[in-house]
Design a protein around this motif. Structure first.
Motif, PDB file in Angstrom:
ATOM      1  N   GLU A  54      66.335 -25.522 -43.683  1.00 19.33           N
ATOM      2  CA  GLU A  54      65.956 -26.781 -44.318  1.00 19.33           C
ATOM      3  C   GLU A  54      67.179 -27.668 -44.530  1.00 19.33           C
ATOM      4  N   VAL A  55      66.944 -28.948 -44.484  1.00 19.10           N
ATOM      5  CA  VAL A  55      67.964 -29.958 -44.739  1.00 19.10           C
ATOM      6  C   VAL A  55      67.783 -30.436 -46.179  1.00 19.10           C
ATOM      7  N   THR A  56      68.876 -30.607 -46.894  1.00 20.30           N
ATOM      8  CA  THR A  56      68.810 -31.141 -48.250  1.00 20.30           C
ATOM      9  C   THR A  56      69.238 -32.598 -48.214  1.00 20.30           C
ATOM     10  N   LEU A  57      68.405 -33.476 -48.773  1.00 12.45           N
ATOM     11  CA  LEU A  57      68.762 -34.890 -48.883  1.00 12.45           C
ATOM     12  C   LEU A  57      69.404 -35.118 -50.243  1.00 12.45           C
ATOM     13  N   LEU A  58      70.599 -35.690 -50.219  1.00 12.00           N
ATOM     14  CA  LEU A  58      71.347 -35.953 -51.440  1.00 12.00           C
ATOM     15  C   LEU A  58      71.421 -37.458 -51.671  1.00 12.00           C
ATOM     16  N   LEU A  59      70.981 -37.897 -52.821  1.00  7.54           N
ATOM     17  CA  LEU A  59      71.052 -39.306 -53.212  1.00  7.54           C
ATOM     18  C   LEU A  59      72.209 -39.453 -54.176  1.00  7.54           C
ATOM     19  N   ASN A  60      73.249 -40.153 -53.736  1.00  5.49           N
ATOM     20  CA  ASN A  60      74.476 -40.289 -54.533  1.00  5.49           C
ATOM     21  C   ASN A  60      74.958 -38.930 -55.034  1.00  5.49           C
ATOM     22  N   GLY A  61      74.888 -37.916 -54.153  1.00  5.35           N
ATOM     23  CA  GLY A  61      75.401 -36.583 -54.466  1.00  5.35           C
ATOM     24  C   GLY A  61      74.429 -35.645 -55.152  1.00  5.35           C
ATOM     25  N   ARG A  62      73.241 -36.116 -55.493  1.00  3.67           N
ATOM     26  CA  ARG A  62      72.254 -35.274 -56.186  1.00  3.67           C
ATOM     27  C   ARG A  62      71.087 -34.960 -55.268  1.00  3.67           C
ATOM     28  N   PRO A  63      70.638 -33.699 -55.215  1.00  4.32           N
ATOM     29  CA  PRO A  63      69.512 -33.343 -54.348  1.00  4.32           C
ATOM     30  C   PRO A  63      68.217 -34.013 -54.808  1.00  4.32           C
ATOM     31  N   VAL A  64      67.534 -34.686 -53.875  1.00  6.96           N
ATOM     32  CA  VAL A  64      66.279 -35.362 -54.201  1.00  6.96           C
ATOM     33  C   VAL A  64      65.114 -34.899 -53.322  1.00  6.96           C
ATOM     34  N   ALA A  65      65.426 -34.244 -52.198  1.00  9.98           N
ATOM     35  CA  ALA A  65      64.354 -33.804 -51.298  1.00  9.98           C
ATOM     36  C   ALA A  65      64.893 -32.757 -50.340  1.00  9.98           C
ATOM     37  N   GLY A  67      63.846 -31.064 -46.301  1.00 10.35           N
ATOM     38  CA  GLY A  67      63.064 -31.363 -45.116  1.00 10.35           C
ATOM     39  C   GLY A  67      63.552 -30.595 -43.916  1.00 10.35           C
ATOM     40  N   GLU A  68      63.046 -30.991 -42.754  1.00  9.48           N
ATOM     41  CA  GLU A  68      63.433 -30.336 -41.509  1.00  9.48           C
ATOM     42  C   GLU A  68      63.913 -31.385 -40.522  1.00  9.48           C
ATOM     43  N   LEU A  69      64.893 -31.006 -39.713  1.00 11.08           N
ATOM     44  CA  LEU A  69      65.412 -31.922 -38.700  1.00 11.08           C
ATOM     45  C   LEU A  69      64.373 -32.153 -37.617  1.00 11.08           C
ATOM     46  N   VAL A  70      64.250 -33.393 -37.181  1.00 10.15           N
ATOM     47  CA  VAL A  70      63.356 -33.752 -36.083  1.00 10.15           C
ATOM     48  C   VAL A  70      64.087 -34.738 -35.176  1.00 10.15           C
ATOM     49  N   ALA A  71      63.702 -34.743 -33.907  1.00 15.71           N
ATOM     50  CA  ALA A  71      64.243 -35.715 -32.961  1.00 15.71           C
ATOM     51  C   ALA A  71      63.356 -36.949 -32.994  1.00 15.71           C
ATOM     52  N   VAL A  72      63.977 -38.121 -33.127  1.00 18.55           N
ATOM     53  CA  VAL A  72      63.267 -39.395 -33.113  1.00 18.55           C
ATOM     54  C   VAL A  72      63.920 -40.221 -32.013  1.00 18.55           C
ATOM     55  N   GLU A  73      63.293 -40.229 -30.829  1.00 21.47           N
ATOM     56  CA  GLU A  73      63.882 -40.826 -29.637  1.00 21.47           C
ATOM     57  C   GLU A  73      65.244 -40.177 -29.413  1.00 21.47           C
ATOM     58  N   ASP A  74      66.336 -40.933 -29.426  1.00 24.00           N
ATOM     59  CA  ASP A  74      67.655 -40.341 -29.193  1.00 24.00           C
ATOM     60  C   ASP A  74      68.451 -40.164 -30.488  1.00 24.00           C
ATOM     61  N   LYS A  75      67.762 -40.120 -31.617  1.00 25.30           N
ATOM     62  CA  LYS A  75      68.414 -39.961 -32.921  1.00 25.30           C
ATOM     63  C   LYS A  75      67.837 -38.743 -33.640  1.00 25.30           C
ATOM     64  N   LEU A  76      68.504 -38.321 -34.694  1.00 23.85           N
ATOM     65  CA  LEU A  76      67.989 -37.264 -35.562  1.00 23.85           C
ATOM     66  C   LEU A  76      67.347 -37.882 -36.786  1.00 23.85           C
ATOM     67  N   GLY A  77      66.305 -37.233 -37.274  1.00 29.28           N
ATOM     68  CA  GLY A  77      65.646 -37.660 -38.492  1.00 29.28           C
ATOM     69  C   GLY A  77      65.347 -36.451 -39.354  1.00 29.28           C
ATOM     70  N   VAL A  78      64.824 -36.696 -40.539  1.00 31.45           N
ATOM     71  CA  VAL A  78      64.435 -35.611 -41.450  1.00 31.45           C
ATOM     72  C   VAL A  78      62.991 -35.839 -41.857  1.00 31.45           C
ATOM     73  N   ARG A  79      62.143 -34.850 -41.587  1.00 32.73           N
ATOM     74  CA  ARG A  79      60.762 -34.869 -42.061  1.00 32.73           C
ATOM     75  C   ARG A  79      60.758 -34.222 -43.429  1.00 32.73           C
ATOM     76  N   ILE A  80      60.409 -34.989 -44.462  1.00 34.80           N
ATOM     77  CA  ILE A  80      60.457 -34.498 -45.835  1.00 34.80           C
ATOM     78  C   ILE A  80      59.319 -33.509 -46.078  1.00 34.80           C
ATOM     79  N   THR A  81      59.682 -32.342 -46.593  1.00 38.08           N
ATOM     80  CA  THR A  81      58.699 -31.305 -46.900  1.00 38.08           C
ATOM     81  C   THR A  81      58.550 -31.056 -48.394  1.00 38.08           C
ATOM     82  N   GLU A  82      59.548 -31.491 -49.164  1.00 39.55           N
ATOM     83  CA  GLU A  82      59.516 -31.238 -50.612  1.00 39.55           C
ATOM     84  C   GLU A  82      60.349 -32.292 -51.332  1.00 39.55           C
ATOM     85  N   LEU A  83      59.827 -32.861 -52.374  1.00 41.18           N
ATOM     86  CA  LEU A  83      60.580 -33.785 -53.226  1.00 41.18           C
ATOM     87  C   LEU A  83      61.055 -33.049 -54.469  1.00 41.18           C
ATOM     88  N   ALA A  84      62.270 -33.338 -54.890  1.00 41.09           N
ATOM     89  CA  ALA A  84      62.819 -32.665 -56.072  1.00 41.09           C
ATOM     90  C   ALA A  84      62.282 -33.282 -57.335  1.00 41.09           C
TER      91      ALA A  84
END
Length: 84
Positions: A54-65, A67-84
């Motif tokens: 799982e990927v952890t999304l940090l908002l200004n250094g604090r965990p907020v969600a 998710g899992e890495l996904v390919a979006v065309e030629d970029k990486l994205g995060v599909r959110i699976t859980e909100l903190a």
């Protein structure tokens, strides 16, 4: 619209333009200072996470969600699976 929703909308309109930093943390590793300064272009740094971790999304250094890495065309994205 209930009072709570109206208050949230009003609060967001006051802060909606404020920029924040959102970081996707995918893993970490420990290196010695010698190993760090020895890194060169094309070197690989192995992280302590598996490919499907799982990927952890940090908002200004604090965990907020999480998710899992996904390919979006030629970029990486995060599909959110859980909100903190």
């Amino acid at each position: 619209m209930n009072t709570t929703a109206a208050t949230i909308d009003k609060d967001l309109s006051l802060l909606g333009h404020v920029k924040v930093s959102l970081v996707a943390e995918i893993g970490s590793t420990e290196l010695t200072v010698d190993e760090l300064f020895s890194l060169r272009s094309q070197d690989l740094v192995t992280l302590n996470e598996s490919v499907d971790a799982e990927v952890t999304l940090l908002l200004n250094g604090r965990p907020v969600a999480r998710g899992e890495l996904v390919a979006v065309e030629d970029k990486l994205g995060v599909r959110i699976t859980e909100l903190a």
